[in-house]
Enzyme design. Structure first.
Site, mmCIF file in Angstrom:
data_model
loop_
_atom_site.group_PDB
_atom_site.id
_atom_site.type_symbol
_atom_site.label_atom_id
_atom_site.label_comp_id
_atom_site.label_asym_id
_atom_site.label_seq_id
_atom_site.Cartn_x
_atom_site.Cartn_y
_atom_site.Cartn_z
ATOM 1 N N LYS A 130 0.838 -1.205 0.000
ATOM 2 C CA LYS A 130 0.000 0.000 0.000
ATOM 3 C C LYS A 130 0.874 1.255 0.000
ATOM 4 O O LYS A 130 0.611 2.213 -0.716
ATOM 5 C CB LYS A 130 -0.948 -0.011 1.218
ATOM 6 C CG LYS A 130 -2.066 -1.035 1.050
ATOM 7 C CD LYS A 130 -2.824 -1.333 2.323
ATOM 8 C CE LYS A 130 -3.780 -2.507 2.087
ATOM 9 N NZ LYS A 130 -4.465 -2.968 3.292
ATOM 10 N N GLN A 149 -4.779 -1.592 9.486
ATOM 11 C CA GLN A 149 -4.621 -2.917 8.890
ATOM 12 C C GLN A 149 -5.225 -3.993 9.797
ATOM 13 O O GLN A 149 -4.915 -4.068 10.985
ATOM 14 C CB GLN A 149 -3.117 -3.195 8.647
ATOM 15 C CG GLN A 149 -2.843 -4.496 7.923
ATOM 16 C CD GLN A 149 -3.384 -4.535 6.499
ATOM 17 O OE1 GLN A 149 -3.292 -3.557 5.752
ATOM 18 N NE2 GLN A 149 -3.964 -5.658 6.110
ATOM 19 N N ASP A 151 -11.208 2.443 3.587
ATOM 20 C CA ASP A 151 -11.440 0.999 3.446
ATOM 21 C C ASP A 151 -12.919 0.698 3.201
ATOM 22 O O ASP A 151 -13.264 -0.408 2.782
ATOM 23 C CB ASP A 151 -11.001 0.269 4.736
ATOM 24 C CG ASP A 151 -9.682 -0.457 4.560
ATOM 25 O OD1 ASP A 151 -9.308 -0.735 3.395
ATOM 26 O OD2 ASP A 151 -9.019 -0.750 5.575
#
Ligand code: NAP
Length: 281
Positions: A52, A96, A119
């Site tokens: 990422k 995460q 997200d």
């Protein structure tokens, strides 16, 4: 023989388009920052986080990295999220997953400001998707839609069967396919005659988390197959939920693993970061 949908190529195209967009935004004085938070050092999570950050660098998004120790308390993590929520320089916050078991993942997700929820996991983002309002969409299902569209595969009016009903893949996938006017069936572990139901599909999307589960007995001749699954086999090679070789002759198009859905997830995350900055400005 099925047409192989090239997720690597399509994700590269998206990243190149975003890079151009970000350059223009920078010229207008708009800079974009993604905060990436990792708790503990799970090796798989470290690889995802690394990828990422690399994508951010390529596109021109500034990334802030928070690598917290495994024993970080829930309160400490929530305090960091709150701080990032109120930092005007930060456009997106990514925590995460999975988090260590002493931290309530749902609570952390709910603490992220919906305006920075790149997200797309916040209940407000999920609610917006379900009633057709603007909001961030979970990256993997959003990536599947891009794969289909950019491969010239029509969705409207098609029978779509999704195997899997998780909050991050199956459910948002169903809502997105509905939004694209497909007729959608969602299957799960209690579905009866799964292969018969799957055989109805013009577009079969598999997110079940079981290596090589779907074979030709689940596939209507000429169906499009999207394999979201991601596993390492005994030889440490990546494979999906679909037995690729077994279904290849029966499908009209299929995503490989690796190189199908996987690269799209990061591309769509980058897209959400850019979108967040555009909305704010
Ligand atoms: P998950 O949360 O474990 O959900 C799996 C779903 O499959 C559940 O809804 C479950 O049904 C259903 N299922 C399990 N066994 C079944 C069976 N025998 N028959 C029918 N349905 C069954 O998994 P997930 O997070 O959605 O992930 C699915 C796969 O996608 C995993 O391999 C994961 O690694 C991969 N993935 C890849 C990406 C990417 O970027 N490429 C992103 C996310 C996930 P119940 O609800 O009834 O239990």
């Amino acid at each position: 023989m099925a047409f192989i949908i090239d997720g690597k190529k399509i994700s590269a195209e998206i990243k190149d388009e975003l890079r151009i967009k970000v350059t223009k935004l920078n010229e207008e004085g708009v800079n974009i920052t993604l905060a990436v938070v990792q708790v503990g050092n799970d090796p798989a999570s470290s690889v995802y986080v690394g990828n990422k950050k690399k994508a951010c660098e390529y596109i021109g998004i500034h990334s802030l990295s928070y690598e917290l120790p495994e024993q970080t308390t829930q309160e400490e993590l929530l305090a960091l999220v709150e701080r990032l929520n109120s930092d005007p320089e930060v456009n997106g916050i990514l925590v995460q997953l999975p988090l260590p078991s002493h931290i309530d993942e749902d609570l952390v997700i709910q603490t992220i400001s919906p305006a920075k929820d790149v997200d797309g996991f916040h209940p407000q983002s999920v609610g917006a998707l379900s009633i057709g309002q603007k909001g961030f969409v979970s990256c993997t299902p959003a990536g599947v839609i891009e794969l289909l569209k950019r491969s010239g595969i029509e969705i409207e009016g098609k029978e779509c069967v999704i195997i899997g009903r998780s909050n991050i893949v199956g459910k948002p996938m169903a809502l997105l396919m509905l939004r694209e006017n497909a007729t959608v069936t969602v299957c799960h572990s209690r579905t009866k005659n799964l292969n018969e139901v799957a055989k109805r599909a013009d577009i079969l999307i598999v997110a079940i988390g079981k290596p090589l589960f779907v074979n030709k007995d689940f596939v209507k001749e000429g169906a499009v197959i999207i394999d979201v699954g991601m596993h390492r086999n005994a030889n440490n090679k990546l494979c999906g939920d679909v037995d690729f070789e077994n279904v290849l002759e029966h499908a009209s198009a299929i995503t490989p693993v690796p190189g199908g859905v996987g690269p799209m997830t990061i591309a769509m995350l980058m897209n959400n970061c850019v979108e967040s900055a555009v909305r704010k400005n």
